[in-house]
Design a protein around this motif. Structure first.
Motif, PDB file in Angstrom:
ATOM      1  N   HIS A 564      82.544  -2.736 -31.398  1.00  0.00           N
ATOM      2  CA  HIS A 564      81.495  -3.306 -30.556  1.00  0.00           C
ATOM      3  C   HIS A 564      80.294  -3.761 -31.378  1.00  0.00           C
ATOM      4  N   ILE A 565      79.827  -2.911 -32.290  1.00  0.00           N
ATOM      5  CA  ILE A 565      78.603  -3.255 -33.018  1.00  0.00           C
ATOM      6  C   ILE A 565      78.863  -4.176 -34.208  1.00  0.00           C
ATOM      7  N   SER A 566      80.128  -4.316 -34.611  1.00  0.00           N
ATOM      8  CA  SER A 566      80.442  -5.195 -35.752  1.00  0.00           C
ATOM      9  C   SER A 566      80.251  -6.672 -35.421  1.00  0.00           C
ATOM     10  N   HIS A 567      80.127  -6.990 -34.136  1.00  0.00           N
ATOM     11  CA  HIS A 567      80.014  -8.386 -33.708  1.00  0.00           C
ATOM     12  C   HIS A 567      78.831  -9.078 -34.399  1.00  0.00           C
ATOM     13  N   ARG A 568      79.138 -10.118 -35.146  1.00  0.00           N
ATOM     14  CA  ARG A 568      78.148 -10.955 -35.833  1.00  0.00           C
ATOM     15  C   ARG A 568      77.300 -10.170 -36.851  1.00  0.00           C
ATOM     16  N   TRP A 569      77.824  -9.093 -37.393  1.00  0.00           N
ATOM     17  CA  TRP A 569      77.135  -8.334 -38.431  1.00  0.00           C
ATOM     18  C   TRP A 569      77.596  -8.844 -39.793  1.00  0.00           C
ATOM     19  N   VAL A 597      72.190  -0.893 -43.692  1.00  0.00           N
ATOM     20  CA  VAL A 597      71.530  -1.091 -44.980  1.00  0.00           C
ATOM     21  C   VAL A 597      70.215  -0.324 -44.927  1.00  0.00           C
ATOM     22  N   SER A 598      69.951   0.535 -45.932  1.00  0.00           N
ATOM     23  CA  SER A 598      68.788   1.422 -45.881  1.00  0.00           C
ATOM     24  C   SER A 598      67.894   1.230 -47.109  1.00  0.00           C
ATOM     25  N   TYR A 599      66.572   1.217 -46.834  1.00  0.00           N
ATOM     26  CA  TYR A 599      65.556   1.018 -47.872  1.00  0.00           C
ATOM     27  C   TYR A 599      64.481   2.097 -47.776  1.00  0.00           C
ATOM     28  N   TYR A 600      63.773   2.278 -48.916  1.00  0.00           N
ATOM     29  CA  TYR A 600      62.469   2.923 -48.899  1.00  0.00           C
ATOM     30  C   TYR A 600      61.440   1.805 -48.806  1.00  0.00           C
ATOM     31  N   LEU A 615      64.817 -12.042 -42.375  1.00  0.00           N
ATOM     32  CA  LEU A 615      66.095 -11.933 -41.670  1.00  0.00           C
ATOM     33  C   LEU A 615      66.256 -13.029 -40.623  1.00  0.00           C
ATOM     34  N   SER A 616      65.178 -13.320 -39.914  1.00  0.00           N
ATOM     35  CA  SER A 616      65.242 -14.331 -38.850  1.00  0.00           C
ATOM     36  C   SER A 616      65.455 -15.725 -39.419  1.00  0.00           C
ATOM     37  N   ARG A 617      64.882 -15.965 -40.597  1.00  0.00           N
ATOM     38  CA  ARG A 617      65.023 -17.275 -41.228  1.00  0.00           C
ATOM     39  C   ARG A 617      66.484 -17.605 -41.501  1.00  0.00           C
ATOM     40  N   ARG A 618      67.277 -16.560 -41.767  1.00  0.00           N
ATOM     41  CA  ARG A 618      68.723 -16.744 -42.001  1.00  0.00           C
ATOM     42  C   ARG A 618      69.519 -16.721 -40.688  1.00  0.00           C
ATOM     43  N   ARG A 619      68.795 -16.610 -39.576  1.00  0.00           N
ATOM     44  CA  ARG A 619      69.425 -16.526 -38.249  1.00  0.00           C
ATOM     45  C   ARG A 619      70.384 -15.346 -38.140  1.00  0.00           C
ATOM     46  N   LEU A 620      69.996 -14.233 -38.737  1.00  0.00           N
ATOM     47  CA  LEU A 620      70.810 -13.023 -38.691  1.00  0.00           C
ATOM     48  C   LEU A 620      70.487 -12.225 -37.432  1.00  0.00           C
ATOM     49  N   ARG A 621      71.500 -11.564 -36.895  1.00  0.00           N
ATOM     50  CA  ARG A 621      71.320 -10.679 -35.744  1.00  0.00           C
ATOM     51  C   ARG A 621      71.245  -9.259 -36.272  1.00  0.00           C
ATOM     52  N   TYR A 622      70.216  -8.510 -35.902  1.00  0.00           N
ATOM     53  CA  TYR A 622      70.001  -7.197 -36.511  1.00  0.00           C
ATOM     54  C   TYR A 622      69.130  -6.330 -35.613  1.00  0.00           C
ATOM     55  N   THR A 623      69.141  -5.034 -35.928  1.00  0.00           N
ATOM     56  CA  THR A 623      68.191  -4.084 -35.355  1.00  0.00           C
ATOM     57  C   THR A 623      67.442  -3.448 -36.511  1.00  0.00           C
ATOM     58  N   PHE A 631      60.944   5.128 -44.349  1.00  0.00           N
ATOM     59  CA  PHE A 631      62.365   4.790 -44.246  1.00  0.00           C
ATOM     60  C   PHE A 631      62.558   3.557 -43.382  1.00  0.00           C
ATOM     61  N   LEU A 632      63.368   2.602 -43.895  1.00  0.00           N
ATOM     62  CA  LEU A 632      63.688   1.389 -43.141  1.00  0.00           C
ATOM     63  C   LEU A 632      65.211   1.231 -43.104  1.00  0.00           C
ATOM     64  N   ASP A 633      65.762   1.084 -41.899  1.00  0.00           N
ATOM     65  CA  ASP A 633      67.207   0.883 -41.729  1.00  0.00           C
ATOM     66  C   ASP A 633      67.447  -0.426 -40.992  1.00  0.00           C
ATOM     67  N   ILE A 634      68.360  -1.221 -41.528  1.00  0.00           N
ATOM     68  CA  ILE A 634      68.786  -2.458 -40.874  1.00  0.00           C
ATOM     69  C   ILE A 634      70.195  -2.222 -40.343  1.00  0.00           C
ATOM     70  N   LEU A 635      70.372  -2.409 -39.038  1.00  0.00           N
ATOM     71  CA  LEU A 635      71.645  -2.157 -38.371  1.00  0.00           C
ATOM     72  C   LEU A 635      72.122  -3.422 -37.669  1.00  0.00           C
ATOM     73  N   PRO A 636      73.390  -3.464 -37.250  1.00  0.00           N
ATOM     74  CA  PRO A 636      73.822  -4.542 -36.358  1.00  0.00           C
ATOM     75  C   PRO A 636      72.942  -4.572 -35.112  1.00  0.00           C
ATOM     76  N   TYR A 637      72.768  -5.741 -34.514  1.00  0.00           N
ATOM     77  CA  TYR A 637      71.834  -5.857 -33.406  1.00  0.00           C
ATOM     78  C   TYR A 637      72.287  -5.081 -32.180  1.00  0.00           C
TER      79      TYR A 637
END
Length: 729
Positions: A564-569, A597-600, A615-623, A631-637
């Motif tokens: 389900h969450i892999s869609h467009r990731w 994807v996880s960052y400090y 991220l938006s400039r690349r038209r990526l879908r994310y949360t 702590f910063l985490d980027i997940l599928p939207y």
């Protein structure tokens, strides 16, 4: 007396209904759909079976009948077709269903929980349904039966022999994925049911896992009431007589000499059916043309130009060959036929005309039409590849041929038409032997015997005894509520004595409330942390900030959530987009996951805005999840802890108002304000103050586990003594 069985069967493509099956509509509607429907019906009539549900995909599409949109179709008091939505509403060919199988699994889980009884056996038909049945077998802890019908490796060999490149096979049929899934099925299945010994030894023998499962050969049956001998005119109903007259009129439209013997072929317009080879065999043999007509019923069609490539190419080739060999007045290619009434009459008409039924397929996994023709008294010419070898060996009603040799095909047809004695012998053998060997009564008796043995012995990979893991569905079936809590600074971090009190209270609720955790930690880190604090294994673990879900002692992955969450990731695109931001530092390798994807990061409004912009400039879908100031985490939207909790409620049919969540920081926010009953513990982070006043969100005075217990008392799930939480017993 044996306990009554509840069986779930699966055939996913959706063009299945109780009456007027559209056999030959396309490549997915061959004889196997008749077999599956008949199997469900006949098995459900056994005294030892309480119910059979045949699950398929629900379709709401103007291009197909409204029948396929009914959620449930009752075939009898003990047999239903159950339609589960997945992959949208439009009709999809089976090659396009692979990405949506986990959604189908979740739908079946919800349906089964609402019904209140899990199946005793799950039985998948074809590879896609095999994957579904395998997943459900794991969830329910029941044996998994598989019938392949046709296999990817055999198809790959046929396509290669036809000159089709592997790249095209992958693009059109996803053949690589199908074969990989069939290999997976063969390492997880408990019983494979085949129709012939050739199928079990040769076709499955092409697979690495083909020697692992137990195989059982159970030849299918046919409908004795429909497929009666051509000589029994008194058995014809008024409907049969109308069909007979209608078909005679239709055939007479094509033939200059309609009284000649009839060569009959009945199949889908599929290249492996080798219709072109049959027409060439007839077209090259002038002697055969002079003695017999040929009729080919190649599925159902309205407009050839609007059909898909495979069907269009085959039908176009038929017309071109008809013209090439000038077969006008000798060859019939009707556009439609009604399977329920007209097909049995077609066999009988051909038998009355002392004709022959021909199955010229390059390979034939079984060949039910051969048995039907035999039962009506029509001799057969059939390919020596696949099931017909076994069938003709049993029936002794015809001649096997090399389907790649047009001379072999035409010679066999001429032999049966010319030699009246051999024709009569084959006709009589077919009528008698079909009724001895290929009956539904015999089929379902052996079927029941095999699945009862399977059920009694248990799943070979499931284990036995006290160490056997309880099936996920068994555990979740009894829950009326589900508690999902964060770990760090919520479940742990407080007084050890408070944790012990909380765990004792949790144990008191175990029969009606499930226990799960939701954390930013990885699964490995989570398990280590729980063991260090002597916390019992949760029923469900939501880890990596909601991007992964696992169950129980076996830590079984929820593949439905992953799909389900892999869609467009696109993980690599996220890394590339953020590569130039100097204020970001990738966390250590164990923190990085397939779906995270996880960052400090030093937090400021400008930095967060810069991440969103990149991220938006690349038209990526994310949360984007940020917590604890660093702590910063980027997940599928589609992913977050809150969405994961909502998914669990939907999957296991637990009302959102019966889902209780607890946390302390910003990365818990999504699951605290998602319509659940939330608990914010007393030691919460400063960013949580903005949530005060939200409906169904309780701010506890006590910290950590004492705060969770306080919240449970607020929602009426536990009673706290007036003296305080420490006095809970």
């Amino acid at each position: 007396m044996s306990e009554p069985l509840y069986i779930q069967m699966f055939s996913l493509h959706g063009l299945i209904r109780g009456e007027n099956l559209e056999l030959g509509r396309d490549a997915d509607t061959g004889g196997q759909i008749l077999y599956v429907v008949d199997l469900a019906r006949h098995v459900s009539r056994l005294p030892g079976v309480t119910r059979v549900d045949l699950f398929t995909r629900r379709i709401q599409d103007r291009t197909v009948s409204e029948d396929y949109s009914q959620p449930v179709e009752n075939l009898s008091d003990s047999c239903r077709i159950v339609r589960i939505g997945c992959g949208g509403k439009r009709y999809l060919r089976k090659e396009h269903l692979w990405p949506h199988l986990e959604e189908f699994v979740d739908g079946v889980v919800r349906f089964t929980r609402r019904e209140g009884r899990k199946p005793d056996i799950v039985h998948g038909h074809y590879a896609d349904a095999g994957i579904v049945a395998m997943r459900l077998s794991s969830y329910f802890g029941v044996p998994f039966v598989f019938t392949g019908h046709s296999l990817g490796r055999s198809k790959e060999m046929r396509l290669a022999a036809a000159g089709i490149k592997r790249e095209e096979m992958i693009r059109k049929f996803r053949i690589d994925h199908r074969i990989a899934m069939e290999e997976k099925i063969l390492t997880g299945v408990d019983l494979v049911i085949t129709s012939t010994s050739q199928e079990s030894t040769q076709q499955y023998g092409q697979y690495e896992g083909g020697t692992l499962p137990r195989f059982c050969v159970i030849p299918p049956g046919f409908n004795l009431e429909k497929f009666f001998p051509y000589v029994e005119d008194s058995a014809r109903t008024d409907l049969d007589r109308v069909a007979h007259a209608s078909l005679m009129d239709e055939l007479d439209r094509f033939f200059l000499h309609p009284d000649r013997p009839l060569i009959l072929a009945l199949c889908r317009p599929d290249r492996r059916k080798n219709i072109g080879g049959l027409i060439e065999a007839y077209g090259k043999d002038k002697e055969l043309q002079a003695m017999a007509n040929i009729a080919i019923f190649a599925g159902l069609r309205k407009d050839i130009s609007s059909m898909e490539d495979n069907e269009r190419d085959v039908l176009t080739e038929m017309l071109l060959l008809m013209d090439k060999y000038d077969l006008y007045g000798k060859m019939a290619i009707p556009k439609r036929h009604d399977f329920e009434v007209e097909v049995p009459e077609l066999y009988r008409i051909a038998a009355e005309k002392k004709g022959v039924f021909v199955n010229p397929a390059l390979t034939e996994p079984f060949g039910l039409t051969i048995i039907e023709a035999a039962a009506c008294g029509l001799p057969v010419v059939a390919t020596h590849d696949g099931g017909p070898k076994d069938i003709l060996s049993n029936l002794k009603n015809g001649i096997l041929v090399d389907a790649t040799s047009t001379k072999d095909i035409s010679r066999a047809i001429r032999t049966l038409i010319v030699d009246e004695k051999q024709w009569r012998t084959c006709s009589k053998n077919g009528i008698v032997n079909a009724r001895k060997i290929y009956t539904w009564d015999a089929h379902v008796r052996l079927y029941e015997k095999e699945i009862r043995l399977l059920r009694k012995s248990g799943r070979k990979r499931g284990g036995k005894g006290k160490n056997k893991a309880q099936p996920v569905a068994d555990r979740f079936r009894d829950f009326s509520h589900l508690l999902i809590t964060d770990i760090d600074n919520t479940l742990t971090g407080g007084k050890p004595s408070d944790l012990k009190i909380f765990l004792r209270a949790l144990q008191d609720l175990r029969t009606r409330m499930g226990f799960g955790i939701a954390t930013g930690r990885t699964l490995e880190s989570t398990m280590k942390h729980l063991q260090e604090h002597h916390i019992p294994q949760p029923d469900v673990l939501i880890t990596s900030v909601g991007s992964e879900i696992n169950y129980g002692k076996d830590l079984a992955c929820d593949s439905g959530w992953e799909a389900h969450i892999s869609h467009r990731w696109d993980r690599e695109a996220v890394l590339e987009a953020l590569e130039g931001l100097s204020f970001l530092e990738l966390q250590e390798k164990p923190a990085q996951r397939k779906l995270k994807v996880s960052y400090y990061m030093d937090f400021s409004r400008d930095n967060i805005a810069a991440v969103h912009h990149a991220l938006s400039r690349r038209r990526l879908r994310y949360t984007l999840i940020h917590s604890h100031g660093s702590f910063l985490d980027i997940l599928p939207y589609r992913a977050s802890k809150g969405k994961a909790v909502r998914y669990l409620g939907k999957k296991w049919a637990i009302p959102l108002t019966h889902m209780i969540t607890s946390g302390d920081s910003g990365n818990d926010e999504a699951m605290l304000r998602g319509g659940f009953k939330g608990i914010v513990v007393g030691n919460h982070a400063p960013e949580m103050k903005r949530l005060r006043g939200l409906k169904n969100l309780y701010f506890a005075k006590n910290p950590h586990t004492a705060g969770i217990l306080e919240g449970l008392a607020h929602y009426g799930l536990v009673k706290i003594p007036k003296k305080g939480i420490q006095h809970y017993e």
